[in-house]
Design a protein around this motif. Structure first.
Motif, short mmCIF file in Angstrom:
data_model
loop_
_atom_site.label_atom_id
_atom_site.label_comp_id
_atom_site.label_asym_id
_atom_site.label_seq_id
_atom_site.Cartn_x
_atom_site.Cartn_y
_atom_site.Cartn_z
N GLN A 33 0.84 -1.21 0.00
CA GLN A 33 0.00 0.00 0.00
C GLN A 33 0.87 1.26 0.00
N LEU A 34 1.95 1.22 0.76
CA LEU A 34 2.87 2.36 0.75
C LEU A 34 3.45 2.58 -0.64
N ARG A 35 3.80 1.49 -1.32
CA ARG A 35 4.35 1.59 -2.67
C ARG A 35 3.34 2.23 -3.62
N LYS A 36 2.07 1.90 -3.49
CA LYS A 36 1.05 2.51 -4.34
C LYS A 36 0.98 4.02 -4.13
N ILE A 37 1.07 4.44 -2.88
CA ILE A 37 1.03 5.88 -2.58
C ILE A 37 2.26 6.58 -3.14
N VAL A 38 3.43 5.94 -2.99
CA VAL A 38 4.66 6.51 -3.55
C VAL A 38 4.52 6.68 -5.05
N LYS A 39 4.06 5.64 -5.73
CA LYS A 39 3.91 5.71 -7.19
C LYS A 39 2.94 6.82 -7.59
N GLY A 40 1.86 6.96 -6.83
CA GLY A 40 0.90 8.03 -7.10
C GLY A 40 1.52 9.40 -6.94
N ALA A 41 2.34 9.56 -5.90
CA ALA A 41 3.01 10.85 -5.67
C ALA A 41 3.96 11.16 -6.82
N VAL A 42 4.70 10.17 -7.26
CA VAL A 42 5.65 10.37 -8.37
C VAL A 42 4.90 10.76 -9.64
N ARG A 43 3.75 10.15 -9.88
CA ARG A 43 2.96 10.48 -11.08
C ARG A 43 2.47 11.93 -11.07
N GLU A 44 2.37 12.53 -9.90
CA GLU A 44 1.92 13.92 -9.80
C GLU A 44 3.02 14.93 -10.13
N LEU A 45 4.25 14.44 -10.24
CA LEU A 45 5.36 15.34 -10.53
C LEU A 45 5.52 15.52 -12.04
N PRO A 46 5.89 16.73 -12.46
CA PRO A 46 6.18 16.93 -13.89
C PRO A 46 7.49 16.24 -14.26
N ARG A 47 7.74 16.14 -15.53
CA ARG A 47 9.02 15.57 -15.97
C ARG A 47 10.13 16.47 -15.46
N PRO A 48 11.20 15.86 -14.97
CA PRO A 48 12.30 16.69 -14.46
C PRO A 48 12.99 17.45 -15.59
N GLY A 49 13.48 18.61 -15.25
CA GLY A 49 14.28 19.39 -16.20
C GLY A 49 15.75 19.06 -16.01
N ARG A 50 16.59 19.88 -16.56
CA ARG A 50 18.03 19.70 -16.36
C ARG A 50 18.34 20.02 -14.91
N THR A 51 19.09 19.14 -14.26
CA THR A 51 19.40 19.33 -12.85
C THR A 51 20.90 19.36 -12.65
N ALA A 52 21.29 19.53 -11.42
CA ALA A 52 22.72 19.59 -11.08
C ALA A 52 23.43 18.30 -11.47
N LEU A 53 22.75 17.18 -11.38
CA LEU A 53 23.37 15.91 -11.69
C LEU A 53 23.16 15.50 -13.15
N HIS A 54 22.39 16.26 -13.90
CA HIS A 54 22.11 15.92 -15.30
C HIS A 54 22.39 17.09 -16.22
#
Length: 120
Positions: A99-120
């Motif tokens: 159940q925790l994994r489902k919530i994590v996946k849902g939270a990740v889906r709410e994020l936009p695609r990442p842009g260029r970051t310090a590590l990328h």
């Protein structure tokens, strides 16, 4: 004495708080969270499991970054804590981990695609 049920409950509380931060953030802040999440995922990919197969070294690294961003009152902290929770849940040894994994996946889906970051 804390049990795994207590740990699951604590993770759920942190996860729900993180989901709330994501949900209430405006687009610029969501992008910062997504970028931090991407940086965290990239970092944990470079850190091995410990001798017992635990993700603890990865989780500790994420908590260190989370604390730095939280101290600076930076919303990007949410991306780092989300990754720490995700790593702990991925160990699949907590009550209710599915159940925790489902919530994590849902939270990740709410994020936009990442842009260029310090590590990328």
């Amino acid at each position: 004495m804390k049990t795994q049920f207590h740990e699951s409950a604590d993770l759920l509380d942190m996860l729900l708080f993180t989901v709330k931060v994501i949900a209430m953030s405006e687009s610029g802040d969501k992008q910062r969270i997504a970028n931090a999440y991407q940086d965290a995922r990239s970092l944990v990919a470079t850190i091995g499991l410990d001798d017992e197969g635990s993700a603890r070294p990865r989780i500790v690294a994420c908590f260190e970054r989370f604390n730095a961003y939280k101290t600076a009152d930076d919303v990007a902290a949410a991306g780092w804590i989300l990754t720490a929770i995700q790593e702990r849940v991925a160990e699949r040894n907590l009550p209710g981990w599915q159940q925790l994994r489902k919530i994590v996946k849902g939270a990740v889906r709410e994020l936009p695609r990442p842009g260029r970051t310090a590590l990328h």
